[in-house]
Write a protein that holds these residues in place. Structure first.
Motif, PDB file in Angstrom:
ATOM      1  N   GLU A  91       0.801  -1.145   0.005  1.00  5.57           N
ATOM      2  CA  GLU A  91      -0.010   0.066   0.070  1.00  5.57           C
ATOM      3  C   GLU A  91       0.932   1.247   0.036  1.00  5.57           C
ATOM      4  N   ALA A  92       2.128   1.318   0.402  1.00  6.40           N
ATOM      5  CA  ALA A  92       2.935   2.365   0.404  1.00  6.40           C
ATOM      6  C   ALA A  92       3.899   2.461  -0.842  1.00  6.40           C
ATOM      7  N   GLY A  93       3.267   1.502  -1.854  1.00  5.76           N
ATOM      8  CA  GLY A  93       4.136   1.725  -3.350  1.00  5.76           C
ATOM      9  C   GLY A  93       5.292   0.840  -3.288  1.00  5.76           C
ATOM     10  N   VAL A  94       5.713   0.090  -2.386  1.00  8.64           N
ATOM     11  CA  VAL A  94       7.120  -0.645  -2.454  1.00  8.64           C
ATOM     12  C   VAL A  94       6.769  -2.055  -3.258  1.00  8.64           C
ATOM     13  N   VAL A  95       7.766  -2.356  -4.169  1.00  9.71           N
ATOM     14  CA  VAL A  95       7.754  -3.427  -4.741  1.00  9.71           C
ATOM     15  C   VAL A  95       8.576  -4.435  -3.987  1.00  9.71           C
ATOM     16  N   PRO A  96       7.996  -5.528  -3.152  1.00  7.76           N
ATOM     17  CA  PRO A  96       8.996  -6.358  -2.433  1.00  7.76           C
ATOM     18  C   PRO A  96       9.488  -7.513  -3.399  1.00  7.76           C
ATOM     19  N   VAL A  97      10.906  -7.707  -2.962  1.00  2.08           N
ATOM     20  CA  VAL A  97      11.622  -8.667  -3.934  1.00  2.08           C
ATOM     21  C   VAL A  97      12.132  -9.790  -2.763  1.00  2.08           C
ATOM     22  N   PHE A  98      11.509 -11.029  -2.824  1.00  2.30           N
ATOM     23  CA  PHE A  98      12.031 -11.989  -2.078  1.00  2.30           C
ATOM     24  C   PHE A  98      13.036 -13.014  -2.352  1.00  2.30           C
ATOM     25  N   CYS A  99      13.955 -13.304  -1.595  1.00  3.70           N
ATOM     26  CA  CYS A  99      14.841 -14.556  -1.880  1.00  3.70           C
ATOM     27  C   CYS A  99      14.098 -15.752  -1.110  1.00  3.70           C
ATOM     28  N   ALA A 100      15.182 -16.921  -1.332  1.00  2.00           N
ATOM     29  CA  ALA A 100      14.652 -18.105  -0.740  1.00  2.00           C
ATOM     30  C   ALA A 100      15.334 -18.507   0.622  1.00  2.00           C
ATOM     31  N   ILE A 101      15.377 -17.385   1.376  1.00  2.00           N
ATOM     32  CA  ILE A 101      15.740 -17.584   2.791  1.00  2.00           C
ATOM     33  C   ILE A 101      14.825 -17.089   3.894  1.00  2.00           C
ATOM     34  N   THR A 102      14.566 -17.957   4.727  1.00  2.00           N
ATOM     35  CA  THR A 102      13.685 -17.758   5.790  1.00  2.00           C
ATOM     36  C   THR A 102      14.234 -17.523   7.220  1.00  2.00           C
ATOM     37  N   HIS A 103      13.605 -17.720   8.434  1.00  2.00           N
ATOM     38  CA  HIS A 103      14.112 -17.797   9.445  1.00  2.00           C
ATOM     39  C   HIS A 103      13.218 -18.386  10.663  1.00  2.00           C
ATOM     40  N   ASP A 104      13.730 -18.971  11.706  1.00  2.00           N
ATOM     41  CA  ASP A 104      12.876 -19.556  12.647  1.00  2.00           C
ATOM     42  C   ASP A 104      12.688 -18.853  13.753  1.00  2.00           C
ATOM     43  N   LYS A 105      12.939 -17.470  13.599  1.00  2.00           N
ATOM     44  CA  LYS A 105      12.661 -16.617  14.944  1.00  2.00           C
ATOM     45  C   LYS A 105      13.546 -16.811  15.906  1.00  2.00           C
TER      46      LYS A 105
END
Ligand SMILES: Nc1ncnc2c1ncn2[C@@H]1O[C@H](COP(=O)(O)OP(=O)(O)O)[C@@H](O)[C@H]1O
Ligand SMILES: CC(=O)N[C@@H](CCC(=O)OP(=O)(O)O)C(=O)O
Length: 257
Positions: free
Chosen positions: A136-150
């Motif tokens: 909604e803020a106009g950002v184009v998110p670009v995701f890679c294949a890395i996540t985390h377990d918190k």
């Protein structure tokens, strides 16, 4: 409101001319959009160049500690930042994310009874609220294949699955179209013949073609993700060559339940 989630795989990323063409087409998509990229091919090359031996089981990379370092550097670093810079050059306000950034994608370390996948994560939850705020803020998110377990641990997660889980989460708020772009024209009757596109595939046809080995290898987890996404709220899913993004005459495959 509509959102386009687009995933690109290693074969596009590995070819600078194809990647440039894809990013030009992607940058012209109007409305809210999210890009998810893999990069498995580049990670394999880098790992081999430093003497590691890459191993995949059922489309997932066995990721020990040295391999995790490689995939974090390649996916969250080299590939992600290059794509973000190229999208910025095309006036898209891209920001690159791993799942750890903003706790956008939390996962749990894969726990398999017989195979030790190492630092591989299965997606547990998406921070939909933050993702929607970014869009909604106009950002184009670009995701890679890395996540985390918190708990401070980064995990390697299949990029098709990330695209699917982000699409499912966004479906709570938006109408989502998910598009898997790769080097072929779509799901094919003969995986070596680009003129044999199956224009529509449902789960029954998929099961039949899987049994006949017409559909095999990387296409199996991709289609499993598709049916999972459709049954969990994603409106529309397409698989095909990235040129279809700006040319509706290009043949591709639509997935239906
Ligand atoms: N019936 C089929 N039609 C198209 N591709 C197929 C088919 N069966 C298997 N494949 C294979 O699936 C691969 C795509 O899966 P994958 O390598 O995981 O894609 P990505 O490049 O998106 O990560 C294709 O390169 C192709 O070799
Ligand atoms: C756990 C796991 O397998 N992660 C994948 C992530 C990258 C990926 O999915 O890349 P492509 O889309 O280019 O295949 C891997 O390391 O290969």
């Amino acid at each position: 409101m509509k959102v386009s989630v687009i995933k690109i795989g290693g074969n596009i990323i590995d070819n600078p001319a194809e990647l440039e063409q894809f990013l030009t087409d992607f940058s012209k998509i109007e409305g809210y959009k999210v890009l998810v990229h893999g990069g498995g091919k580049s990670a394999t090359k880098m790992a081999q160049s430093i003497g590691l031996v890459p191993q995949m089981i059922d489309g997932r990379r066995i990721t020990d500690a040295p391999m995790l370092d490689v995939v974090v550097m390649i996916y969250a670093g080299q590939i992600n930042k290059h794509i973000v810079a190229q999208l910025q050059a095309k006036d898209n306000n891209a920001i690159g994310f791993s799942g750890a950034d903003g706790n956008l994608i939390q996962s749990t370390k894969r726990n398999h009874p017989t195979i030790d996948y190492g630092f591989v994560g299965d997606v547990k939850q998406v921070n939909t609220k933050l993702l929607a705020t970014l869009l909604e803020a106009g950002v184009v998110p670009v995701f890679c294949a890395i996540t985390h377990d918190k708990n401070g641990q980064l995990l390697n997660t299949n990029a098709d699955t990330i695209a699917s889980e982000l699409s499912i989460a966004l479906s709570e708020v938006f109408d989502v179209t998910l598009t898997y772009c790769f080097e072929k024209q779509g799901v094919l009757m003969d995986s070596e013949d680009d003129s044999s596109v199956i224009t529509e595939i449902n789960e029954a046809l998929y099961n039949k073609l899987k049994e006949e080995k017409v559909i095999h290898s990387g296409m199996i987890p991709k289609l499993d993700n598709c049916f999972n996404s459709l049954s969990r709220g994603v409106q529309k899913i397409k698989i095909g060559h990235h040129r279809m993004l700006q040319n509706s005459d290009i043949q591709h495959t639509t997935i239906t339940l």
